[in-house]
Motif scaffolding. Structure first.
Motif, PDB file in Angstrom:
ATOM      1  N   GLU A 175       0.883  -1.170   0.000  1.00 45.14           N
ATOM      2  CA  GLU A 175       0.000   0.000   0.000  1.00 45.14           C
ATOM      3  C   GLU A 175       0.921   1.220   0.000  1.00 45.14           C
ATOM      4  N   GLY A 176       1.134   1.810  -1.181  1.00 46.64           N
ATOM      5  CA  GLY A 176       2.148   2.849  -1.302  1.00 46.64           C
ATOM      6  C   GLY A 176       3.524   2.217  -1.344  1.00 46.64           C
ATOM      7  N   ASN A 177       4.506   2.893  -0.733  1.00 42.41           N
ATOM      8  CA  ASN A 177       5.889   2.411  -0.810  1.00 42.41           C
ATOM      9  C   ASN A 177       6.251   1.355   0.221  1.00 42.41           C
ATOM     10  N   TRP A 178       5.637   1.407   1.409  1.00 41.10           N
ATOM     11  CA  TRP A 178       6.168   0.609   2.504  1.00 41.10           C
ATOM     12  C   TRP A 178       5.188  -0.366   3.127  1.00 41.10           C
ATOM     13  N   GLY A 179       3.930  -0.001   3.304  1.00 38.71           N
ATOM     14  CA  GLY A 179       3.021  -0.846   4.077  1.00 38.71           C
ATOM     15  C   GLY A 179       2.525  -2.056   3.314  1.00 38.71           C
ATOM     16  N   GLN A 180       2.542  -3.217   3.950  1.00 32.57           N
ATOM     17  CA  GLN A 180       1.982  -4.423   3.341  1.00 32.57           C
ATOM     18  C   GLN A 180       0.498  -4.212   3.038  1.00 32.57           C
ATOM     19  N   ALA A 181       0.050  -4.612   1.841  1.00 35.28           N
ATOM     20  CA  ALA A 181      -1.363  -4.496   1.475  1.00 35.28           C
ATOM     21  C   ALA A 181      -2.157  -5.672   2.064  1.00 35.28           C
ATOM     22  N   TRP A 182      -3.258  -5.342   2.730  1.00 33.18           N
ATOM     23  CA  TRP A 182      -4.169  -6.327   3.325  1.00 33.18           C
ATOM     24  C   TRP A 182      -5.598  -6.032   2.874  1.00 33.18           C
ATOM     25  N   TYR A 183      -6.450  -7.040   2.938  1.00 38.84           N
ATOM     26  CA  TYR A 183      -7.899  -6.821   2.939  1.00 38.84           C
ATOM     27  C   TYR A 183      -8.386  -7.340   4.283  1.00 38.84           C
ATOM     28  N   ASN A 184      -8.933  -6.470   5.098  1.00 38.81           N
ATOM     29  CA  ASN A 184      -9.433  -6.885   6.406  1.00 38.81           C
ATOM     30  C   ASN A 184     -10.907  -7.236   6.309  1.00 38.81           C
ATOM     31  N   GLY A 185     -11.201  -8.521   6.499  1.00 34.53           N
ATOM     32  CA  GLY A 185     -12.562  -8.998   6.369  1.00 34.53           C
ATOM     33  C   GLY A 185     -13.302  -9.018   7.697  1.00 34.53           C
ATOM     34  N   PRO A 186     -14.414  -9.724   7.751  1.00 32.58           N
ATOM     35  CA  PRO A 186     -15.266  -9.703   8.947  1.00 32.58           C
ATOM     36  C   PRO A 186     -14.745 -10.635  10.041  1.00 32.58           C
ATOM     37  N   LYS A 187     -15.309 -10.454  11.239  1.00 29.67           N
ATOM     38  CA  LYS A 187     -15.105 -11.401  12.349  1.00 29.67           C
ATOM     39  C   LYS A 187     -16.420 -12.155  12.497  1.00 29.67           C
ATOM     40  N   GLN A 188     -16.397 -13.450  12.233  1.00 29.88           N
ATOM     41  CA  GLN A 188     -17.660 -14.193  12.244  1.00 29.88           C
ATOM     42  C   GLN A 188     -17.416 -15.685  12.367  1.00 29.88           C
ATOM     43  N   LYS A 189     -18.479 -16.393  12.702  1.00 28.03           N
ATOM     44  CA  LYS A 189     -18.451 -17.850  12.730  1.00 28.03           C
ATOM     45  C   LYS A 189     -19.322 -18.301  11.566  1.00 28.03           C
ATOM     46  N   GLY A 190     -18.677 -18.565  10.445  1.00 26.64           N
ATOM     47  CA  GLY A 190     -19.420 -18.920   9.237  1.00 26.64           C
ATOM     48  C   GLY A 190     -18.572 -18.645   8.006  1.00 26.64           C
ATOM     49  N   ASP A 191     -19.082 -19.042   6.862  1.00 30.09           N
ATOM     50  CA  ASP A 191     -18.347 -18.894   5.602  1.00 30.09           C
ATOM     51  C   ASP A 191     -18.083 -17.421   5.289  1.00 30.09           C
ATOM     52  N   TRP A 192     -16.986 -17.179   4.575  1.00 31.48           N
ATOM     53  CA  TRP A 192     -16.670 -15.834   4.087  1.00 31.48           C
ATOM     54  C   TRP A 192     -16.596 -15.865   2.578  1.00 31.48           C
ATOM     55  N   ASN A 193     -17.603 -15.295   1.953  1.00 33.73           N
ATOM     56  CA  ASN A 193     -17.617 -15.181   0.503  1.00 33.73           C
ATOM     57  C   ASN A 193     -17.489 -13.709   0.147  1.00 33.73           C
ATOM     58  N   LEU A 194     -16.318 -13.355  -0.380  1.00 35.51           N
ATOM     59  CA  LEU A 194     -16.003 -11.957  -0.680  1.00 35.51           C
ATOM     60  C   LEU A 194     -15.993 -11.733  -2.190  1.00 35.51           C
ATOM     61  N   HIS A 195     -16.752 -10.751  -2.641  1.00 39.44           N
ATOM     62  CA  HIS A 195     -16.648 -10.320  -4.037  1.00 39.44           C
ATOM     63  C   HIS A 195     -16.123  -8.887  -4.041  1.00 39.44           C
ATOM     64  N   ILE A 196     -14.938  -8.695  -4.634  1.00 40.86           N
ATOM     65  CA  ILE A 196     -14.288  -7.380  -4.639  1.00 40.86           C
ATOM     66  C   ILE A 196     -14.752  -6.622  -5.879  1.00 40.86           C
ATOM     67  N   THR A 197     -15.519  -5.576  -5.643  1.00 38.74           N
ATOM     68  CA  THR A 197     -16.046  -4.800  -6.760  1.00 38.74           C
ATOM     69  C   THR A 197     -15.090  -3.658  -7.110  1.00 38.74           C
ATOM     70  N   LYS A 198     -15.282  -3.107  -8.297  1.00 40.12           N
ATOM     71  CA  LYS A 198     -14.418  -2.025  -8.764  1.00 40.12           C
ATOM     72  C   LYS A 198     -14.684  -0.770  -7.929  1.00 40.12           C
ATOM     73  N   GLY A 199     -13.603  -0.036  -7.633  1.00 39.64           N
ATOM     74  CA  GLY A 199     -13.799   1.208  -6.913  1.00 39.64           C
ATOM     75  C   GLY A 199     -13.011   1.323  -5.627  1.00 39.64           C
ATOM     76  N   GLY A 200     -12.003   0.478  -5.458  1.00 38.94           N
ATOM     77  CA  GLY A 200     -11.166   0.569  -4.270  1.00 38.94           C
ATOM     78  C   GLY A 200      -9.824  -0.075  -4.537  1.00 38.94           C
ATOM     79  N   MET A 201      -8.891   0.138  -3.629  1.00 32.84           N
ATOM     80  CA  MET A 201      -7.540  -0.362  -3.851  1.00 32.84           C
ATOM     81  C   MET A 201      -7.456  -1.892  -3.821  1.00 32.84           C
ATOM     82  N   SER A 202      -8.341  -2.538  -3.063  1.00 39.60           N
ATOM     83  CA  SER A 202      -8.298  -4.005  -3.049  1.00 39.60           C
ATOM     84  C   SER A 202      -8.613  -4.581  -4.423  1.00 39.60           C
ATOM     85  N   TRP A 203      -9.446  -3.887  -5.166  1.00 43.89           N
ATOM     86  CA  TRP A 203      -9.745  -4.313  -6.544  1.00 43.89           C
ATOM     87  C   TRP A 203      -8.479  -4.254  -7.398  1.00 43.89           C
TER      88      TRP A 203
END
Length: 323
Positions: free
Chosen positions: A73-101
């Motif tokens: 993320e920029g020059n130095w920071g490791q890029a992450w996607y921080n998801g939810p805290k939950q007990k159950g499946d995680w289905n993530l769809h990354i839509t256009k309009g952000g750096m994770s995309w």
């Protein structure tokens, strides 16, 4: 009391692609954490993942990193996607309009070149040797021109810099992000087989950097066309550029050497390159690059190393772009 029963965190990571629609993100690093206990796994080719079992809810996340490359993320920071805290499946769809995309499409390009390389060419530089750490890809949330700078490895800043936005402030297209990632990694790979930054400066000062830019353009075109087909129109349109429109050493010569289309005959116009050469492979063209630093040196190595029925036209083809 009794402990809660164990459950299996699983799900699917997908991303929106401007051409292909919803696609799985292959072999991305998914993390599941409860308290100080973290488990990780890679998604499969379609973006599906299954983590080891937990008893409690987990914090899901994606770390945009593999052994041989990481995304920053920029020059130095490791890029992450921080998801939810939950007990159950995680289905993530990354839509256009952000750096994770953007990170997801950079990951796809790097993963394809490093780990799904079916093109007969070497992978980009890998981690593990002395003074060789993983390739760092720094991503800026603004417009700019992507570049590769080998020296940066000595102070651990990104060797590759990428930019999320076009000059008009809009997001780049997914196929452009994918292709540019491959292009910049092709420079890193080229430097490893004998090209140098000193030679690049010489080329830049005295003509244009034909050899490195044409090679990187070619790798980008072959790999992205394999993924996107002829819909990848920007690069295919370059194949139809007039000679006067081809600048800064970004020639389509690699594709000219492979394909059986002659731009001048297709257009019936001397403003277009004349291309009577065909039938080489990307792997052959890379082998001819080893230790070569000049445009005509590459041409001569291609001729000397292989028997090709169209090789008598190599001089004519190379002279289109650089006399």
């Amino acid at each position: 009391g009794l402990l809660p029963s164990k459950w299996t965190p699983k799900g699917r990571i997908t991303v929106q692609d401007d051409i292909k629609g919803k696609i799985g993100v292959p072999q991305v690093s998914v993390h599941g954490r409860w308290s100080i206990h973290t488990e990780t796994c890679l998604t499969d080719a379609n973006g599906n993942f299954t983590l080891p079992q937990f008893r409690y809810e987990v914090n899901y996340s994606i770390k945009w990193e593999r052994r041989d490359f990481d995304i920053r993320e920029g020059n130095w920071g490791q890029a992450w996607y921080n998801g939810p805290k939950q007990k159950g499946d995680w289905n993530l769809h990354i839509t256009k309009g952000g750096m994770s995309w953007v990170y997801a499409h950079i990951h796809r390009g790097a993963w394809t070149y490093y780990y799904n390389n079916t093109f007969g060419i070497k992978s980009p530089p890998t981690d593990g040797k002395i003074l060789k750490q993983r390739i760092h890809i720094g991503v800026m949330d603004k417009s700019g021109r992507a570049h590769y700078f080998d020296f940066n490895k000595f102070w651990l800043s990104p060797q590759i810099k990428m930019f999320a936005k076009k000059d008009d402030g809009n997001w780049r297209k997914s196929e452009d992000i994918f292709g540019t990632t491959v292009h910049e990694l092709a420079h890193a790979s080229h430097w490893e087989i004998g090209y140098t930054y000193g030679q690049y400066l010489v080329d830049l000062i005295f003509s244009e950097p034909f050899l490195p830019e044409s090679w990187a353009q070619g790798v980008e075109t072959v790999i992205a066309t394999n993924i996107y087909g002829q819909e990848w129109s920007w690069k295919w349109n370059q194949q139809r550029d007039k000679l006067s429109e081809i600048t800064q050493g970004y020639t389509p010569i690699v594709w000219d050497l492979i394909d059986n289309k002659n731009q001048r005959y297709l257009e019936d116009d001397a403003a277009y390159p004349i291309d009577k050469v065909s039938g080489y492979t990307l792997a052959q063209l890379e082998k001819a690059l080893y230790g070569v630093k000049t445009w005509n040196g590459w041409r001569d190595a291609i001729r000397n190393m292989y028997n090709n029925p169209t090789e008598d036209y190599l001089n004519e083809l190379f002279a289109n772009y650089k006399k």
